[in-house]
Enzyme design. Sequence first.
Site, short mmCIF file in Angstrom:
data_model
loop_
_atom_site.label_atom_id
_atom_site.label_comp_id
_atom_site.label_asym_id
_atom_site.label_seq_id
_atom_site.Cartn_x
_atom_site.Cartn_y
_atom_site.Cartn_z
N THR A 45 17.38 40.30 19.86
CA THR A 45 16.48 39.52 20.71
C THR A 45 17.10 39.28 22.09
O THR A 45 18.19 38.72 22.20
CB THR A 45 16.17 38.17 20.05
OG1 THR A 45 15.67 38.41 18.73
CG2 THR A 45 15.13 37.40 20.84
N ASP A 52 23.09 43.00 20.01
CA ASP A 52 22.20 41.95 19.52
C ASP A 52 20.77 42.49 19.65
O ASP A 52 20.55 43.47 20.37
CB ASP A 52 22.39 40.68 20.36
CG ASP A 52 21.48 39.55 19.91
OD1 ASP A 52 21.29 39.40 18.70
OD2 ASP A 52 20.94 38.85 20.78
N ASP A 58 53.11 63.08 53.32
CA ASP A 58 52.99 61.73 52.76
C ASP A 58 51.73 61.02 53.27
O ASP A 58 50.95 60.48 52.49
CB ASP A 58 54.22 60.91 53.12
CG ASP A 58 54.14 59.49 52.57
OD1 ASP A 58 54.13 59.34 51.34
OD2 ASP A 58 54.03 58.54 53.37
N CYS A 72 53.67 55.94 48.69
CA CYS A 72 52.43 55.31 49.22
C CYS A 72 51.21 55.78 48.45
O CYS A 72 50.43 54.98 47.92
CB CYS A 72 52.24 55.68 50.69
SG CYS A 72 53.60 55.24 51.77
N CYS A 88 58.32 58.87 49.51
CA CYS A 88 57.60 57.60 49.68
C CYS A 88 56.40 57.53 48.73
O CYS A 88 55.53 58.42 48.78
CB CYS A 88 57.11 57.47 51.12
SG CYS A 88 58.35 56.85 52.24
N ASP A 106 23.35 38.15 24.32
CA ASP A 106 22.95 37.25 25.40
C ASP A 106 22.91 35.79 24.99
O ASP A 106 22.58 34.93 25.79
CB ASP A 106 21.57 37.65 25.93
CG ASP A 106 20.45 37.33 24.94
OD1 ASP A 106 20.73 37.38 23.72
OD2 ASP A 106 19.33 37.03 25.38
#
Length: 581
Positions: free
Chosen positions: A281, A279, A562, A237, A235, A476
């Site tokens: 500023t 960037d 499991d 899971c 299984c 920004d």
Amino acid sequence: VAMLVGLVPIARRAIMAARAGTPFSIEMLMTIAAVGALIINATEEAAAVVFLFLVGELLEGVAAGKARDSIRSLTALVPKTALLEEGGKTREVPAETLAVGSVILVRPGDRISADGVIVDGESSIDEAPVTGESVPVRKAIDDNVFAGTVNGDAALRVRVTAAAEDNTIARVVRLVEEAQESKAPTERFIDRFSRYYTPGVVLVAALVAIVPPLVAGGSWSEWVYKGLAILLIGCPCALVISTPAAIAASLSAGARRGLLMKGGAVLEGLGKLTAIAFDKTGTLTEGKPKVTDIVPFGRGGEEVLRLAAALETGSSHPLAIAILGKASEDGIEVPSATGSKALGGKGVTAIVDGVEVFLGSPKAAAERVTLPMAHSKKITALNDEGKTVSVLVVGDVLAGAIAMRDEPRADAVEGLKALTDAGIKTVMLTGDNKRTATAIGAKLGIEVRAELMPEDKQRIVGELKKEGFTVGKIGDGINDAPALAAADVGIAMGGGTDVALETADAAVLHGRVGDVALMVDLSKRTMSNIFQNITIALGLKAVFLVTTVLGITGLWPAILADTGATVLVTMNALRLLRPIR
């Protein structure tokens, strides 16, 4: 009877999944194993298999739900009511009904009920519930405040700038929920793997159950029992939940620190970055100039600042705000000025203490008085450091100069060093003049590319990618949007424009350069956690597969393995919910 009661909901989900085109679901494997155990008269084990599977699902749901609850708990920070000011009167209204532009009163000690701008008052704001900042931030008129933060020592009047569904906390919750629906490449691989893995498990289990009795005359009950055990061991899971549990926990932990990532693919991509372009500023710097030097020529430094502040009172120009801020910080009493006049492109003049005072550019000052060579050299040296210099003239006498510059963020040097130490190349891309950019770059220890247009930034990001770098871009402003979109991962810095925030893949809401390194580290820890989860899931299955075929373990240990793997994987993922430092 116990087995049948538990099996009904499991079998129903298995049938629904089969009708939807997924015949080899986890529920189908469980149904086959339970019914098979009943047929070979292993009734106690059949009941135990169903019971433990349901317990495992319950634990999985509770554990996975904690990740969602941790982010949803942010919404509880916003007060349900607000004090609305209308027509000179104050009344209590539901916070969700506040309209943009309305004015609310926030008393000392109250939580702020909406995003807004202070229109009256000054107070310390405790932003720890939202930003994690341990020290309250002093805020005054025209400063932004966030819903959910706590007002400190004075009453404030705040103009609402965002409706309840669009405030900072609501946007964070919404973005995280959307991000959790976006799968990472690893998660998509696991999904594809499970589509082939599950039918493979069914085939192996069938061969184990049928071949030995038919070929070697083995006992049908013994080998069917082993086949059913293999079905349970197989299984997927734990394997299926290994990635989404870790990603959900990381996205939630990041959001609580102000680190927003728009999906698992972004979270995974951050850890692969090898170059980051910043960037200048508003990203590496505060975005607003500050007074760095007061140079006395004919008057004392305090007197130069006092007269300059008198000229700038009432102005909203960034340089004027810097001078007034410095005067306030130094506790200087600013005299009144009369007959103020702005001289286009030159400066400002007014009468202060009965004398005409001028504050403006060195060139404009030189038209009024003679600038000695020594003073000119000092001004040039300040300009070479990337500073803007305003010269003060009192009457016909040179009084002094004030230098201002948009200074680096407090944590910029440390944040860039953390990235460099992680092996990531950093570079500054700015439209500012080369002299100013070079001065800031030297202070931060970062490579500089200056005087760039938006298309130049986009081109440089493309060049870095061609050189083999996996590139992140941080900015920004609107001029950063093309480069943000071109990068492998675009990150918007907090307080940025809506265009930058929408274009970016991630956002650092609170403007700390060091948070970029935290975001990269969170990505790496998440991928490590996912690898651990997959190892746990597949490792336990491999061990019990061998022991089952050898007859050492049976159905009980198989389902325990499991369920145990599922719980272990989920609990390991939840370690990522711990506060980020």
